[in-house]
Motif scaffolding. Structure first.
Motif, mmCIF file in Angstrom:
data_model
loop_
_atom_site.group_PDB
_atom_site.id
_atom_site.type_symbol
_atom_site.label_atom_id
_atom_site.label_comp_id
_atom_site.label_asym_id
_atom_site.label_seq_id
_atom_site.Cartn_x
_atom_site.Cartn_y
_atom_site.Cartn_z
ATOM 1 N N SER A 1 0.826 -1.206 0.000
ATOM 2 C CA SER A 1 0.000 0.000 0.000
ATOM 3 C C SER A 1 0.861 1.259 0.000
ATOM 4 C CB SER A 1 -0.921 0.014 1.221
ATOM 5 O OG SER A 1 -1.888 -0.994 1.110
ATOM 6 N N ILE A 2 1.922 1.242 0.794
ATOM 7 C CA ILE A 2 2.835 2.390 0.832
ATOM 8 C C ILE A 2 3.477 2.590 -0.534
ATOM 9 C CG2 ILE A 2 5.011 3.230 1.821
ATOM 10 C CD1 ILE A 2 4.104 1.826 4.465
ATOM 11 N N TYR A 3 3.867 1.498 -1.174
ATOM 12 C CA TYR A 3 4.476 1.565 -2.498
ATOM 13 C C TYR A 3 3.467 2.077 -3.531
ATOM 14 C CZ TYR A 3 7.192 0.164 -6.574
ATOM 15 O OH TYR A 3 7.888 0.163 -7.761
ATOM 16 N N ALA A 4 2.233 1.574 -3.464
ATOM 17 C CA ALA A 4 1.197 2.025 -4.401
ATOM 18 C C ALA A 4 0.917 3.517 -4.224
ATOM 19 C CB ALA A 4 -0.087 1.216 -4.204
ATOM 20 N N GLU A 5 0.939 3.985 -2.996
ATOM 21 C CA GLU A 5 0.730 5.412 -2.748
ATOM 22 C C GLU A 5 1.856 6.234 -3.371
ATOM 23 O OE1 GLU A 5 0.429 8.560 0.977
ATOM 24 O OE2 GLU A 5 0.180 6.424 1.363
ATOM 25 N N ALA A 6 3.089 5.766 -3.237
ATOM 26 C CA ALA A 6 4.227 6.473 -3.835
ATOM 27 C C ALA A 6 4.115 6.487 -5.357
ATOM 28 C CB ALA A 6 5.541 5.831 -3.392
ATOM 29 N N ILE A 7 3.691 5.379 -5.939
ATOM 30 C CA ILE A 7 3.504 5.312 -7.392
ATOM 31 C C ILE A 7 2.420 6.289 -7.837
ATOM 32 C CG2 ILE A 7 2.652 3.837 -9.267
ATOM 33 C CD1 ILE A 7 4.015 1.492 -7.819
ATOM 34 N N PHE A 8 1.319 6.343 -7.090
ATOM 35 C CA PHE A 8 0.235 7.260 -7.406
ATOM 36 C C PHE A 8 0.735 8.701 -7.375
ATOM 37 C CE2 PHE A 8 -2.994 10.187 -5.824
ATOM 38 C CZ PHE A 8 -3.960 10.074 -6.804
ATOM 39 N N ARG B 1 2.168 13.659 -10.092
ATOM 40 C CA ARG B 1 3.118 14.765 -10.300
ATOM 41 C C ARG B 1 3.630 14.794 -11.733
ATOM 42 N NH1 ARG B 1 5.204 13.116 -4.944
ATOM 43 N NH2 ARG B 1 4.408 14.651 -3.471
ATOM 44 N N LEU B 2 3.917 13.620 -12.281
ATOM 45 C CA LEU B 2 4.381 13.543 -13.659
ATOM 46 C C LEU B 2 3.323 14.098 -14.610
ATOM 47 C CD1 LEU B 2 6.505 12.604 -15.724
ATOM 48 C CD2 LEU B 2 5.386 10.356 -15.690
ATOM 49 N N GLY B 3 2.060 13.697 -14.407
ATOM 50 C CA GLY B 3 0.974 14.198 -15.251
ATOM 51 C C GLY B 3 0.811 15.700 -15.128
ATOM 52 N N ALA B 4 0.881 16.205 -13.893
ATOM 53 C CA ALA B 4 0.749 17.654 -13.681
ATOM 54 C C ALA B 4 1.907 18.396 -14.351
ATOM 55 C CB ALA B 4 0.709 17.967 -12.194
ATOM 56 N N ALA C 1 3.276 21.452 -21.271
ATOM 57 C CA ALA C 1 2.512 21.591 -22.509
ATOM 58 C C ALA C 1 1.886 22.978 -22.611
ATOM 59 C CB ALA C 1 1.425 20.525 -22.579
ATOM 60 N N VAL C 2 1.364 23.477 -21.543
ATOM 61 C CA VAL C 2 0.736 24.793 -21.556
ATOM 62 C C VAL C 2 1.795 25.895 -21.624
ATOM 63 C CG1 VAL C 2 -0.658 26.410 -20.186
ATOM 64 C CG2 VAL C 2 -1.330 24.012 -20.352
#
Length: 89
Positions: free
Chosen positions: A64-71, A76-79, A85-86
Motif C-alpha cells: 500500500s505504501i508503495y502504491a501510494e508512492a507510485i500514485f 506529479r508527472l501528469g501535472a 505543454a501549456v
C-alpha cells in the motif's frame, strides 16, 4: 458531486475505494485466491494460519505504501506534463 475540488475537500473522493480493476482476469484471480486461502487455512491449522495472515498483513502494508508512492509520482508527472505543454505555447 459538483467539482473534484469540492469532493476532495469534503472527503467524498477516495480513489482507493472507488477503483475496481477492469482487467479481465481480476475476478477470476480473486476467486482463486479465496479458494487457495481456505485450502491453506485447512492445511496449516488456525494458529499457524493466523501467523501467516500477520505476515500477509505486513506485505499488504508495504504494498500500500508503495502504491501510494507510485500514485503520487504519476500524478506529479501528469501535472508537470500539463504545465510543460501549456507553458510551451
Amino acid at each position: 458531486m459538483n467539482s473534484i475540488l469540492e469532493a476532495l475537500y469534503r472527503g467524498q473522493l477516495d480513489p482507493v475505494e472507488a477503483i475496481v480493476p477492469s482487467h479481465p482476469e481480476y475476478r477470476s484471480l480473486s476467486r482463486q485466491i479465496s479458494v487457495q486461502t481456505e485450502q491453506w487455512r485447512n492445511r496449516l491449522g488456525e494458529e499457524t494460519f493466523r501467523e501467516l495472515e500477520e505476515y500477509f498483513d505486513l506485505r499488504s502494508s508495504v504494498d500500500s505504501i508503495y502504491a501510494e508512492a507510485i500514485f503520487q509520482y504519476g500524478f506529479r508527472l501528469g501535472a508537470n506534463l500539463m504545465i510543460e505543454a501549456v507553458g510551451k505555447r
